[in-house]
Design a protein around this motif. Structure first.
Motif, PDB file in Angstrom:
ATOM      1  N   THR A  21      11.044  -4.747  -2.284  1.00 36.52           N
ATOM      2  CA  THR A  21      12.223  -5.534  -2.639  1.00 36.52           C
ATOM      3  C   THR A  21      13.044  -4.856  -3.731  1.00 36.52           C
ATOM      4  O   THR A  21      14.075  -5.382  -4.134  1.00 36.52           O
ATOM      5  N   THR A  22      12.569  -3.682  -4.194  1.00 42.01           N
ATOM      6  CA  THR A  22      13.306  -2.962  -5.242  1.00 42.01           C
ATOM      7  C   THR A  22      13.399  -1.477  -4.911  1.00 42.01           C
ATOM      8  O   THR A  22      14.158  -1.086  -4.040  1.00 42.01           O
ATOM      9  N   SER A  23      12.606  -0.629  -5.587  1.00 45.71           N
ATOM     10  CA  SER A  23      12.799   0.819  -5.516  1.00 45.71           C
ATOM     11  C   SER A  23      12.411   1.461  -4.192  1.00 45.71           C
ATOM     12  O   SER A  23      12.847   2.575  -3.892  1.00 45.71           O
ATOM     13  N   ASP A  24      11.606   0.791  -3.361  1.00 45.69           N
ATOM     14  CA  ASP A  24      11.203   1.374  -2.081  1.00 45.69           C
ATOM     15  C   ASP A  24      11.925   0.757  -0.888  1.00 45.69           C
ATOM     16  O   ASP A  24      11.668   1.143   0.257  1.00 45.69           O
ATOM     17  N   ALA A  25      12.812  -0.176  -1.139  1.00 45.43           N
ATOM     18  CA  ALA A  25      13.476  -0.882  -0.037  1.00 45.43           C
ATOM     19  C   ALA A  25      14.254   0.068   0.858  1.00 45.43           C
ATOM     20  O   ALA A  25      14.251  -0.074   2.096  1.00 45.43           O
ATOM     21  N   TYR A  26      14.923   1.075   0.275  1.00 45.93           N
ATOM     22  CA  TYR A  26      15.786   1.968   1.052  1.00 45.93           C
ATOM     23  C   TYR A  26      15.023   2.784   2.088  1.00 45.93           C
ATOM     24  O   TYR A  26      15.618   3.321   3.030  1.00 45.93           O
ATOM     25  N   THR A  27      13.686   2.895   1.943  1.00 39.71           N
ATOM     26  CA  THR A  27      12.888   3.655   2.907  1.00 39.71           C
ATOM     27  C   THR A  27      12.656   2.880   4.193  1.00 39.71           C
ATOM     28  O   THR A  27      12.155   3.442   5.170  1.00 39.71           O
ATOM     29  N   LEU A  28      13.002   1.600   4.191  1.00 42.58           N
ATOM     30  CA  LEU A  28      12.851   0.768   5.383  1.00 42.58           C
ATOM     31  C   LEU A  28      14.172   0.789   6.145  1.00 42.58           C
ATOM     32  O   LEU A  28      15.123   0.099   5.786  1.00 42.58           O
ATOM     33  N   THR A  29      14.221   1.603   7.166  1.00 48.28           N
ATOM     34  CA  THR A  29      15.477   1.912   7.846  1.00 48.28           C
ATOM     35  C   THR A  29      15.519   1.374   9.268  1.00 48.28           C
ATOM     36  O   THR A  29      14.481   1.100   9.874  1.00 48.28           O
ATOM     37  N   ASP A  30      16.731   1.207   9.767  1.00 50.64           N
ATOM     38  CA  ASP A  30      17.033   1.010  11.193  1.00 50.64           C
ATOM     39  C   ASP A  30      16.601  -0.324  11.787  1.00 50.64           C
ATOM     40  O   ASP A  30      17.158  -0.756  12.783  1.00 50.64           O
ATOM     41  N   GLY A  31      15.602  -0.982  11.228  1.00 53.53           N
ATOM     42  CA  GLY A  31      15.140  -2.239  11.798  1.00 53.53           C
ATOM     43  C   GLY A  31      14.129  -2.919  10.905  1.00 53.53           C
ATOM     44  O   GLY A  31      13.779  -2.412   9.832  1.00 53.53           O
ATOM     45  N   PRO A  32      13.602  -4.064  11.341  1.00 52.08           N
ATOM     46  CA  PRO A  32      12.675  -4.855  10.525  1.00 52.08           C
ATOM     47  C   PRO A  32      11.343  -4.149  10.287  1.00 52.08           C
ATOM     48  O   PRO A  32      10.965  -3.216  10.994  1.00 52.08           O
ATOM     49  N   THR A  33      10.637  -4.635   9.272  1.00 55.59           N
ATOM     50  CA  THR A  33       9.318  -4.134   8.900  1.00 55.59           C
ATOM     51  C   THR A  33       8.295  -5.254   9.056  1.00 55.59           C
ATOM     52  O   THR A  33       8.606  -6.420   8.807  1.00 55.59           O
ATOM     53  N   ILE A  34       7.086  -4.892   9.457  1.00 54.56           N
ATOM     54  CA  ILE A  34       5.988  -5.864   9.487  1.00 54.56           C
ATOM     55  C   ILE A  34       4.927  -5.426   8.489  1.00 54.56           C
ATOM     56  O   ILE A  34       4.584  -4.240   8.404  1.00 54.56           O
ATOM     57  N   PHE A  35       4.446  -6.376   7.707  1.00 56.14           N
ATOM     58  CA  PHE A  35       3.386  -6.120   6.732  1.00 56.14           C
ATOM     59  C   PHE A  35       2.181  -6.938   7.165  1.00 56.14           C
ATOM     60  O   PHE A  35       2.178  -8.158   7.061  1.00 56.14           O
ATOM     61  N   LEU A  36       1.151  -6.253   7.679  1.00 57.82           N
ATOM     62  CA  LEU A  36      -0.058  -6.924   8.126  1.00 57.82           C
ATOM     63  C   LEU A  36      -1.082  -6.959   6.992  1.00 57.82           C
ATOM     64  O   LEU A  36      -1.340  -5.935   6.353  1.00 57.82           O
ATOM     65  N   CYS A  37      -1.661  -8.113   6.759  1.00 55.68           N
ATOM     66  CA  CYS A  37      -2.640  -8.261   5.681  1.00 55.68           C
ATOM     67  C   CYS A  37      -3.510  -9.474   5.980  1.00 55.68           C
ATOM     68  O   CYS A  37      -3.237 -10.230   6.917  1.00 55.68           O
ATOM     69  N   GLU A  38      -4.548  -9.653   5.184  1.00 53.31           N
ATOM     70  CA  GLU A  38      -5.434 -10.797   5.350  1.00 53.31           C
ATOM     71  C   GLU A  38      -4.902 -11.997   4.577  1.00 53.31           C
ATOM     72  O   GLU A  38      -4.863 -13.112   5.088  1.00 53.31           O
ATOM     73  N   ASP A  39      -4.473 -11.762   3.327  1.00 51.08           N
ATOM     74  CA  ASP A  39      -3.983 -12.839   2.463  1.00 51.08           C
ATOM     75  C   ASP A  39      -2.454 -12.815   2.453  1.00 51.08           C
ATOM     76  O   ASP A  39      -1.824 -12.190   1.600  1.00 51.08           O
ATOM     77  N   VAL A  40      -1.873 -13.501   3.408  1.00 48.00           N
ATOM     78  CA  VAL A  40      -0.423 -13.478   3.591  1.00 48.00           C
ATOM     79  C   VAL A  40       0.309 -14.082   2.393  1.00 48.00           C
ATOM     80  O   VAL A  40       1.308 -13.542   1.917  1.00 48.00           O
ATOM     81  N   LYS A  41      -0.189 -15.200   1.895  1.00 46.77           N
ATOM     82  CA  LYS A  41       0.469 -15.882   0.776  1.00 46.77           C
ATOM     83  C   LYS A  41       0.478 -15.012  -0.478  1.00 46.77           C
ATOM     84  O   LYS A  41       1.456 -14.995  -1.222  1.00 46.77           O
ATOM     85  N   LYS A  42      -0.609 -14.285  -0.712  1.00 45.27           N
ATOM     86  CA  LYS A  42      -0.697 -13.418  -1.883  1.00 45.27           C
ATOM     87  C   LYS A  42       0.385 -12.347  -1.844  1.00 45.27           C
ATOM     88  O   LYS A  42       1.049 -12.082  -2.857  1.00 45.27           O
ATOM     89  N   ILE A  43       0.591 -11.740  -0.680  1.00 46.72           N
ATOM     90  CA  ILE A  43       1.616 -10.700  -0.546  1.00 46.72           C
ATOM     91  C   ILE A  43       3.013 -11.311  -0.707  1.00 46.72           C
ATOM     92  O   ILE A  43       3.897 -10.726  -1.336  1.00 46.72           O
ATOM     93  N   GLY A  44       3.210 -12.513  -0.181  1.00 46.62           N
ATOM     94  CA  GLY A  44       4.493 -13.185  -0.330  1.00 46.62           C
ATOM     95  C   GLY A  44       4.828 -13.438  -1.783  1.00 46.62           C
ATOM     96  O   GLY A  44       5.951 -13.165  -2.239  1.00 46.62           O
ATOM     97  N   HIS A  45       3.874 -13.954  -2.538  1.00 45.76           N
ATOM     98  CA  HIS A  45       4.086 -14.212  -3.968  1.00 45.76           C
ATOM     99  C   HIS A  45       4.328 -12.908  -4.722  1.00 45.76           C
ATOM    100  O   HIS A  45       5.117 -12.864  -5.674  1.00 45.76           O
ATOM    101  N   PHE A  46       3.659 -11.839  -4.296  1.00 42.97           N
ATOM    102  CA  PHE A  46       3.849 -10.530  -4.933  1.00 42.97           C
ATOM    103  C   PHE A  46       5.310 -10.092  -4.810  1.00 42.97           C
ATOM    104  O   PHE A  46       5.911  -9.618  -5.793  1.00 42.97           O
ATOM    105  N   TYR A  47       5.908 -10.277  -3.636  1.00 42.43           N
ATOM    106  CA  TYR A  47       7.283  -9.817  -3.444  1.00 42.43           C
ATOM    107  C   TYR A  47       8.310 -10.718  -4.123  1.00 42.43           C
ATOM    108  O   TYR A  47       9.390 -10.254  -4.501  1.00 42.43           O
ATOM    109  N   ILE A  48       7.988 -11.979  -4.296  1.00 39.78           N
ATOM    110  CA  ILE A  48       8.861 -12.823  -5.119  1.00 39.78           C
ATOM    111  C   ILE A  48       8.826 -12.324  -6.562  1.00 39.78           C
ATOM    112  O   ILE A  48       9.857 -12.175  -7.218  1.00 39.78           O
ATOM    113  N   GLN A  49       7.621 -12.052  -7.036  1.00 42.20           N
ATOM    114  CA  GLN A  49       7.443 -11.573  -8.413  1.00 42.20           C
ATOM    115  C   GLN A  49       8.149 -10.234  -8.628  1.00 42.20           C
ATOM    116  O   GLN A  49       8.791 -10.007  -9.661  1.00 42.20           O
TER     117      GLN A  49
END
Length: 290
Positions: A21-49
């Protein structure tokens, strides 16, 4: 660390590999990204933070969302009242002709008018473009050269989508993530949220989707980049390959990458598994005991 397999990018010296959501966002090009993980809520809170939304702004957003929630609760109450009223009338033989005509009773129609007025009171909430990953303002702040990269992918949520999001009966943090262009596939959530996620994913309007590894089965959504979380190190080789298969099926002219949060997962791809769980399960399924 994050191991990236795909097209090489200019490296941001401030990059941590996962600051999407900050310094690495520009590397996500051309289309959507999927982030696969076990603890989905934890990763969501991480990106809000990590989105660096100032606390004053964040609290203001939550306050406005809470006000919307009060309106939504009133709407839900009235909708239930209408449903109960019409069900009761439908069971009354004297009202059969009115029910067959498809008209609501006078009281229900008044409630419906109140609902229409309440819906107009729902506030349209949005984030300053500076905090929306890969918007022009965001890129000028976060890309290594402070320039705008044309192929950096940004969510495309319009006013109607935002209004739909704000009217959902879901946790406030899910709404904030959607304002960032991030959706999550989680259990025990309003079915309307999941349906909206599916529609936005199908139309490729979301910047990123965070989901568990089970999401890779039974879906045909296309992604340009994928992250495989470090909490999935016990994922089988076949399931890892299935996850990688979600990436890079759009257009040969685009850039794609699969990014592993643990290098050991990459090494496992080149080794014969000690126990092929999927093969064993298939053998059990198609074999019978005499």
């Amino acid at each position: 660390t994050t191991s990236t397999y795909g097209t090489e990018q200019k490296v941001n010296p401030n990059s941590k590999g996962i600051l999407l959501t900050t310094s690495d966002a520009y590397t996500l090009t051309d289309g959507p990204t999927i982030f696969l993980c076990e603890d989905v809520k934890k990763i969501g809170h991480f990106y809000i933070q990590q989105s660096n939304i100032p606390n004053v702004m964040f609290q203001s957003i939550l306050h406005n969302i809470s006000k919307n929630d009060e309106i939504i609760n009133k709407i839900t109450y009235l909708e239930n009242a209408i449903a109960n009223k019409e069900t009761k009338l439908g069971a009354d033989n004297e009202e059969t002709s009115a029910r067959e005509s498809g008209r609501m009773c006078h009281e229900s129609q008044q409630w419906m008018n109140q609902i229409d007025k309440l819906r107009k009171e729902i506030k349209l909430i949005s984030l300053d473009a500076t905090y929306v990953p890969n918007s022009v303002a965001h890129q000028k702040l976060w890309t290594p050269d402070k320039e705008v990269h044309e192929n950096a992918f940004v969510a495309s949520l319009d006013e109607e989508h935002t209004r739909d999001i704000m009217s959902l009966n879901i946790d406030n943090h899910l709404k904030v993530l959607l304002l960032l262009g991030i959706g999550m596939f989680i259990e025990n959530v309003d079915v309307k949220y999941i349906e909206l996620m599916k529609r936005l994913a199908s139309e490729q309007r979301l910047f990123m989707i965070i989901a568990s590894s089970d999401y890779i089965y039974g879906t045909n959504y296309q992604f340009c980049h994928g992250f495989i979380g470090k909490d999935l190190t016990k994922m089988t080789q076949q399931k890892t390959l299935q996850a990688m298969g979600r990436i890079g099926r759009n257009n040969i002219q685009q850039d794609y990458s699969v990014r592993f949060r643990d290098d050991n997962m990459v090494m496992q791809l080149f080794k014969a598994p000690e126990h092929n769980l999927e093969a064993n399960n298939m053998c059990k399924l198609f074999s019978s005991e005499d």
